[in-house]
Design a protein around this motif. Structure first.
Motif, mmCIF file in Angstrom:
data_model
loop_
_atom_site.group_PDB
_atom_site.id
_atom_site.type_symbol
_atom_site.label_atom_id
_atom_site.label_comp_id
_atom_site.label_asym_id
_atom_site.label_seq_id
_atom_site.Cartn_x
_atom_site.Cartn_y
_atom_site.Cartn_z
ATOM 1 N N ASP A 285 0.835 -1.210 0.000
ATOM 2 C CA ASP A 285 0.000 0.000 0.000
ATOM 3 C C ASP A 285 0.870 1.261 0.000
ATOM 4 O OD1 ASP A 285 -2.319 -1.515 0.147
ATOM 5 O OD2 ASP A 285 -2.540 -1.286 2.320
ATOM 6 N N ASP A 286 1.954 1.196 0.787
ATOM 7 C CA ASP A 286 2.766 2.396 1.023
ATOM 8 C C ASP A 286 3.791 2.653 -0.082
ATOM 9 O OD1 ASP A 286 1.416 2.613 3.408
ATOM 10 O OD2 ASP A 286 2.990 1.654 4.606
ATOM 11 N N GLY B 30 -5.365 -1.497 -22.083
ATOM 12 C CA GLY B 30 -6.402 -2.515 -22.070
ATOM 13 C C GLY B 30 -6.016 -3.723 -21.258
ATOM 14 N N ASN B 31 -4.900 -3.614 -20.549
ATOM 15 C CA ASN B 31 -4.424 -4.727 -19.740
ATOM 16 C C ASN B 31 -4.927 -4.595 -18.301
ATOM 17 O OD1 ASN B 31 -2.841 -5.952 -21.791
ATOM 18 N ND2 ASN B 31 -1.286 -4.365 -21.471
ATOM 19 N N TYR B 32 -4.770 -5.681 -17.610
ATOM 20 C CA TYR B 32 -5.056 -5.667 -16.175
ATOM 21 C C TYR B 32 -3.988 -4.845 -15.469
ATOM 22 C CZ TYR B 32 -5.581 -7.479 -11.434
ATOM 23 O OH TYR B 32 -5.740 -7.595 -10.082
ATOM 24 N N GLU B 33 -4.378 -3.925 -14.608
ATOM 25 C CA GLU B 33 -3.405 -3.102 -13.900
ATOM 26 C C GLU B 33 -3.274 -3.575 -12.461
ATOM 27 O OE1 GLU B 33 -4.334 1.003 -13.410
ATOM 28 O OE2 GLU B 33 -2.229 1.538 -13.079
ATOM 29 N N PRO B 34 -2.105 -4.092 -12.095
ATOM 30 C CA PRO B 34 -1.920 -4.514 -10.705
ATOM 31 C C PRO B 34 -2.092 -3.333 -9.754
ATOM 32 C CG PRO B 34 -0.134 -5.331 -12.086
ATOM 33 C CD PRO B 34 -0.890 -4.334 -12.904
ATOM 34 N N SER B 35 -2.674 -3.611 -8.604
ATOM 35 C CA SER B 35 -2.910 -2.553 -7.622
ATOM 36 C C SER B 35 -2.947 -3.159 -6.226
ATOM 37 C CB SER B 35 -4.255 -1.871 -7.910
ATOM 38 O OG SER B 35 -4.656 -1.074 -6.807
ATOM 39 N N PRO B 36 -2.433 -2.433 -5.219
ATOM 40 C CA PRO B 36 -2.501 -2.942 -3.837
ATOM 41 C C PRO B 36 -3.930 -3.181 -3.368
ATOM 42 C CG PRO B 36 -1.013 -1.062 -3.974
ATOM 43 C CD PRO B 36 -1.708 -1.159 -5.299
ATOM 44 N N SER B 37 -4.890 -2.504 -3.991
ATOM 45 C CA SER B 37 -6.279 -2.685 -3.559
ATOM 46 C C SER B 37 -6.799 -4.082 -3.881
ATOM 47 C CB SER B 37 -7.179 -1.624 -4.200
ATOM 48 O OG SER B 37 -7.165 -1.773 -5.605
ATOM 49 N N ASN B 38 -6.071 -4.799 -4.740
ATOM 50 C CA ASN B 38 -6.475 -6.182 -5.051
ATOM 51 C C ASN B 38 -5.956 -7.197 -4.033
ATOM 52 O OD1 ASN B 38 -7.805 -5.470 -7.468
ATOM 53 N ND2 ASN B 38 -5.834 -5.355 -8.525
ATOM 54 N N ASN B 39 -5.131 -6.746 -3.108
ATOM 55 C CA ASN B 39 -4.602 -7.644 -2.077
ATOM 56 C C ASN B 39 -5.619 -7.770 -0.947
ATOM 57 O OD1 ASN B 39 -2.056 -7.875 -3.348
ATOM 58 N ND2 ASN B 39 -1.390 -5.959 -2.428
ATOM 59 N N VAL B 40 -6.121 -8.958 -0.744
ATOM 60 C CA VAL B 40 -7.093 -9.161 0.334
ATOM 61 C C VAL B 40 -6.716 -10.397 1.138
ATOM 62 C CG1 VAL B 40 -9.042 -8.023 -0.780
ATOM 63 C CG2 VAL B 40 -8.626 -10.426 -1.229
#
Lengths: 83, 174
Positions: B82-83, B156-166
């Motif tokens: 996240d940071d 048009g690709n999937y963008e990695p993001s910390p918000s996907n970490n659960v």
């Protein structure tokens, strides 16, 4: 030595104010990131999707005190007789 | 903490950050102790991190305490993602977290040497019955591999993001 199983988060901050003056804490997901003199501890404050608690596990507080290098002071103030 | 038992643990995690996906693999060290609670809830199993040292977890059994420890570790890695603004920041933060040490390092080594010499077997029978043992001279290890980098959503690709970490969890169905 017997400890209460949980310690109120407000009491944890009081103890750190005394034992680790100048410490900082901030929230990161289910943790408080506690820092003091270059040491960092991830103090648990929730449990992975369960309701957040205002109480911290005593074992977590004791471990934090070792990581921050203030164990003797913190453990002394965790005693029930210590106010 | 009563005489804790020294363990190695392994953990592997894929973590998404800002525009990257990283694979983290570690062999760490921890102490496990069975501690009396002051209520009627029975003993607690407590995992204390040694390397990394900045975390602990508790459960009603050895497996549940270890599951909690791993979830805590996952939560910490996600928080570091996240940071971080980029992969390099993330890598440095994970390395700093992993390589920090406290006084439990000495306790871990002393207990491992006691077990080696026969002067102190694992305190708990559950731990003592673990058949797999690893020489304590083995060093903790950490690898942080960049798997996907610089992915842009406007391609048009999937963008990695910390918000996907659960983290894992469960809820009551109603």
């Amino acid at each position: 030595m017997s400890f209460a199983r949980f310690i109120a988060i407000s009491r944890v901050w009081e103890i750190l104010n005394f034992c680790a003056p100048g410490y900082t804490q901030r929230r990161s997901r289910d943790k408080y990131v506690v820092q003091f003199q270059g040491h960092t501890y991830m103090l648990g404050c929730g449990s992975h999707g369960k309701a957040e608690t205002k109480d911290i596990r005593a074992s977590d507080v004791r471990k934090m005190s070792r990581t921050l290098g203030v164990e003797e002071c913190v453990v002394g103030r965790m005693q029930p007789s210590s106010t | 903490m009563n005489s804790p038992d020294p363990l190695f643990f392994s953990h592997r995690e894929s973590v998404e950050g800002n525009g990257f996906v990283a694979a983290i693999s570690m062999r760490g060290r921890c102490l496990v102790a069975r501690e009396q609670r002051d209520d009627d809830a029975g003993d607690a199993w407590v995992f204390y991190g040694v390397q990394p040292c900045g975390l602990s977890a508790e459960g009603d059994s050895l497996p549940s305490a270890f599951a909690e420890f791993r979830e805590s570790l996952k939560d910490i890695l996600f928080g570091l993602a996240d940071d971080a603004q980029n992969f390099d920041q993330f890598r440095l933060a994970v390395e700093a977290f992993f390589n920090q040490a406290d006084s439990d390092t000495d306790l871990w080594l002393r207990r491992a040497e006691e077990i080696r010499s026969g002067s102190g077997e694992p305190v708990d029978q559950t731990v003592s019955s673990l058949s797999q043992r690893l020489l304590h001279e083995n060093k903790p290890a950490l690898s942080i591999d960049l798997k996907i980098a610089n992915v842009l959503a406007d391609d048009g690709n999937y963008e990695p993001s910390p918000s996907n970490n659960v983290t894992s969890g469960f809820r009551v169905a109603a």
